[in-house]
Motif scaffolding. Structure first.
Motif, PDB file in Angstrom:
ATOM      1  N   UNK A 175       4.607   9.250   2.749  1.00  0.00           N
ATOM      2  CA  UNK A 175       4.474   8.840   1.341  1.00  0.00           C
ATOM      3  C   UNK A 175       4.602   7.343   1.128  1.00  0.00           C
ATOM      4  N   UNK A 176       5.531   6.690   1.829  1.00  0.00           N
ATOM      5  CA  UNK A 176       5.776   5.269   1.584  1.00  0.00           C
ATOM      6  C   UNK A 176       4.630   4.363   2.049  1.00  0.00           C
ATOM      7  N   UNK A 177       3.651   4.929   2.770  1.00  0.00           N
ATOM      8  CA  UNK A 177       2.535   4.119   3.273  1.00  0.00           C
ATOM      9  C   UNK A 177       1.219   4.401   2.548  1.00  0.00           C
ATOM     10  N   UNK A 178       1.245   5.197   1.497  1.00  0.00           N
ATOM     11  CA  UNK A 178      -0.012   5.583   0.851  1.00  0.00           C
ATOM     12  C   UNK A 178      -0.729   4.421   0.181  1.00  0.00           C
ATOM     13  N   UNK A 179       0.001   3.511  -0.409  1.00  0.00           N
ATOM     14  CA  UNK A 179      -0.645   2.336  -1.002  1.00  0.00           C
ATOM     15  C   UNK A 179      -1.312   1.492   0.080  1.00  0.00           C
ATOM     16  N   UNK A 180      -0.647   1.364   1.202  1.00  0.00           N
ATOM     17  CA  UNK A 180      -1.210   0.585   2.315  1.00  0.00           C
ATOM     18  C   UNK A 180      -2.462   1.278   2.875  1.00  0.00           C
ATOM     19  N   UNK A 181      -2.438   2.598   2.962  1.00  0.00           N
ATOM     20  CA  UNK A 181      -3.603   3.349   3.446  1.00  0.00           C
ATOM     21  C   UNK A 181      -4.802   3.126   2.524  1.00  0.00           C
ATOM     22  N   UNK A 224      -5.359   0.590   0.588  1.00  0.00           N
ATOM     23  CA  UNK A 224      -5.783  -0.803   0.765  1.00  0.00           C
ATOM     24  C   UNK A 224      -6.598  -0.979   2.046  1.00  0.00           C
ATOM     25  N   UNK A 225      -6.120  -0.400   3.144  1.00  0.00           N
ATOM     26  CA  UNK A 225      -6.807  -0.545   4.430  1.00  0.00           C
ATOM     27  C   UNK A 225      -8.121   0.226   4.445  1.00  0.00           C
ATOM     28  N   UNK A 226      -8.153   1.370   3.780  1.00  0.00           N
ATOM     29  CA  UNK A 226      -9.385   2.149   3.713  1.00  0.00           C
ATOM     30  C   UNK A 226     -10.488   1.363   3.008  1.00  0.00           C
ATOM     31  N   UNK A 227     -10.131   0.705   1.937  1.00  0.00           N
ATOM     32  CA  UNK A 227     -11.103  -0.112   1.211  1.00  0.00           C
ATOM     33  C   UNK A 227     -11.561  -1.286   2.071  1.00  0.00           C
ATOM     34  N   UNK A 228     -10.614  -1.916   2.735  1.00  0.00           N
ATOM     35  CA  UNK A 228     -10.949  -3.081   3.561  1.00  0.00           C
ATOM     36  C   UNK A 228     -11.809  -2.684   4.767  1.00  0.00           C
TER      37      UNK A 228
END
Length: 473
Positions: free
Chosen positions: A449-455, A457-461
C-alpha cells in the motif's frame, strides 16, 4: 616461456588465413583530419562479474588492464536480454518495440531495413568495415554494411572426439568441456588470430577501420582449454546469495531456462543439483578467462603495431546472464542480472580507469561512436551520446528502458520498475525493487500500500520513455 611459444604459434598461424576482401581504398585525409580507428569487441553472455566491477575471483588480467585505460560504465544496461535483438538494437541505435527486435532470431534487414546501421554509417564515411565472429546473430545480416564478413569454422565448439560424437547424436551436446588443447582449437582462438591478421593488413592501409571481434564465449556450452579450468578451485565456488524465488515476485518473472535444459545431463525440470550448478559456474569462469586471453593477444598486437594511440577500443557484453541468481540460468528476464552488462571504452588521450554511475543504455553506443568520429547521427537513432561523460561533463539522462516479451522495465535511480503489458499497453502484472535496500531484488514492493503512489508515477513515466512507436512498430 609459454607466452613466447604461444606468440610464435600465433604468427605462424597467421599465414593459414586467406586475405579476404578487396584492397582498401586510399583516402585523401591529412594526418590532422584522420579519423580514429575503432576496435569493437563483443562478448556473448558476459556478466559484469569482473574485477573492475568489484568482483575479485575471476582471472581476467587483459580485461583488467583494458579497463584501467578506459571509461568504465558501472550502470550500463542492454535494451533487451537476448542476443539477436540486443545486437541489432545496439547496431542501429534503435529501441526494441512490441514487434521490432523481440528475440534471438531477428534480422536487422527484416526488422528495420530503413535504418542506417553503425557499420554502414562508418563505411559510408570512409571506414574499412570488417565483421569477425558473432556480431549480428546471423552471419549475412546487414551484409552491405561490411567490406568483409568472416566466421570461424568449428565443429560445434567441442575439441574432444567423444564430445563431438555426443553433439552429433543429440540436440545440443554436453554443457561443458575441458580439453588439453591449444587456444586456437576453439572458435574464439581462431577469431583472435583473424583479428590479429586484420590488424597487420590494416596497418598498411591509409584508411580508418571499424574492426570487430565477436567472441562466442562464455555462451553455452562452457568449453575451454583445461588450463583455464585449472585457474579455479570448485570447492571454493558458492551458489549466489539470491538463490531463491520469493513468493512476492510475479511468476511471470521466472522461466524454466530452456536454453540450458537442451544440453545433455541437465534435468528437464526443477532446480539443478548443487554439484552441477557449481560445475556450470566453474565452466563459465573458465570461459571468461579463456576469452580474456584472446582479447589480450589482440590488444598486445594493437600496441606492437603502434596503432594503440589511433584506435578507440570499445568492449561490451550483449546482455547479462543468470548463474543461479533467482534460481535461474541464462538470460530472458528483466532482473538486473540479465539487464546489466559490461561496457568499457578506451579513447586515447581521454580515458584512464575512470568510472561513471550514469545510467547508460546500449542504444547510446551508436551516437557516441558517431560523435567521436565526427559523423552526423541519423534520425533513426534513439540513443543519446555519452561523449560528455568521456569529457568529464554531466549528462541529463538518468534512466534506461529494457524489455523482454511482455515485460518492460524502467530503470531510474535505485528503482527497477517492471510491467507486463498486453498489445494495447494495459498492464497485467508488475514488480518494483529498490536497490538501495534490496540490491538482490528479492522484495517486490509494487503491491504494498505505501508504494502505490510511486507505482502510479513510475507507470506513467515508463510509458513516456519506452518510445513513441513502442506499441505500433
Amino acid at each position: 616461456m609459454k607466452l613466447i611459444t604461444q606468440k610464435i604459434f600465433i604468427f605462424l598461424n597467421l599465414a593459414l588465413f586467406c586475405s579476404c576482401g578487396s584492397k582498401p581504398t586510399n583516402t585523401l585525409e591529412t594526418a590532422a583530419e584522420k579519423k580514429p580507428n575503432i576496435l569493437f569487441i563483443v562478448v556473448d553472455d558476459l556478466r559484469p562479474e569482473l574485477n573492475f566491477y568489484g568482483a575479485n575471483h575471476i582471472n581476467s588480467p587483459s580485461l583488467d588492464k583494458l579497463a584501467g585505460e578506459s571509461l568504465i560504465f558501472e550502470r550500463a544496461y542492454c535494451n533487451i536480454p537476448v542476443c539477436g535483438a540486443s545486437r541489432a538494437s545496439l547496431l542501429t541505435g534503435a529501441r526494441p518495440t512490441r514487434k521490432r527486435f523481440i528475440n534471438a532470431h531477428i534480422k536487422k534487414d527484416e526488422d528495420y531495413p530503413e535504418a542506417i546501421s553503425l557499420p554502414m554509417l562508418l563505411k559510408q564515411n570512409g571506414y574499412k568495415t570488417i565483421s569477425n565472429g558473432k556480431i549480428y546473430h546471423y552471419q549475412n545480416d546487414d551484409a552491405e554494411a561490411w567490406d568483409e564478413i568472416w566466421h570461424p569454422k568449428s565443429l560445434w565448439d567441442y575439441a574432444l572426439a567423444e564430445s563431438q560424437e555426443i553433439r552429433k547424436n543429440t540436440h545440443r551436446g554436453l554443457p561443458f568441456e575441458a580439453a588439453k588443447v591449444h587456444d586456437s582449437v576453439y572458435r574464439d582462438g581462431k577469431t583472435a588470430l583473424k583479428v590479429i591478421q586484420d590488424l597487420n593488413k590494416l596497418k598498411e592501409a591509409n584508411q580508418p577501420f571499424f574492426l570487430t571481434m565477436g567472441l562466442s564465449k562464455p555462451h553455452l556450452p562452457f568449453t575451454a582449454p583445461q588450463k583455464y579450468w585449472d585457474l579455479y578451485d570448485r570447492d571454493k565456488i558458492e551458489l549466489p546469495e539470491s538463490y531463491i524465488q520469493p513468493e512476492s515476485t510475479p511468476r511471470y518473472a521466472f522461466h524454466n531456462f530452456g536454453e540450458l535444459r537442451q544440453y545433455e545431463n541437465i534435468p528437464k525440470k526443477g532446480d539443478l543439483p548443487n554439484a552441477l550448478a557449481k560445475e556450470l559456474i566453474h565452466g563459465y569462469y573458465a570461459c571468461v578467462s579463456y576469452i580474456d586471453a584472446q582479447i589480450g593477444l589482440v590488444l598486445d598486437e594493437l600496441k606492437r603495431l603502434d596503432l594503440e594511440d589511433d584506435t578507440i577500443v570499445i568492449l561490451w557484453g550483449d546482455h547479462g546472464w543468470n548463474l543461479g541468481d533467482h534460481k535461474l540460468w541464462s538470460k530472458h528476464v528483466t532482473f538486473e542480472t540479465a539487464l546489466r552488462t559490461p561496457l568499457i571504452i578506451k579513447v586515447p588521450g581521454k580515458t584512464k580507469g575512470l568510472k561513471t554511475n550514469a545510467i547508460t543504455e546500449f542504444i547510446d553506443v551508436y551516437p557516441s561512436l558517431a560523435e567521436l568520429t565526427s559523423i552526423e547521427i541519423p534520425d533513426t537513432v534513439d540513443g543519446k551520446s555519452f561523449v560528455p561523460i568521456i569529457n568529464r561533463k554531466s549528462v541529463e539522462k538518468n534512466w534506461a528502458v529494457s524489455k523482454f516479451k511482455d515485460a518492460v522495465t524502467l530503470i531510474k535511480g535505485d528503482l527497477f520498475y517492471t510491467e507486463w503489458v498486453k498489445d494495447d499497453g494495459v498492464a497485467y502484472a508488475r514488480m518494483l525493487f529498490d536497490h538501495k535496500t534490496d540490491p538482490l531484488e528479492l522484495d517486490n514492493l509494487s503491491e504494498k500500500p505505501q508504494y502505490q503512489d510511486k507505482v502510479i508515477e513510475l507507470s506513467k513515466e515508463l510509458r513516456q520513455k519506452w518510445g513513441k512507436d513502442f506499441l505500433t512498430k
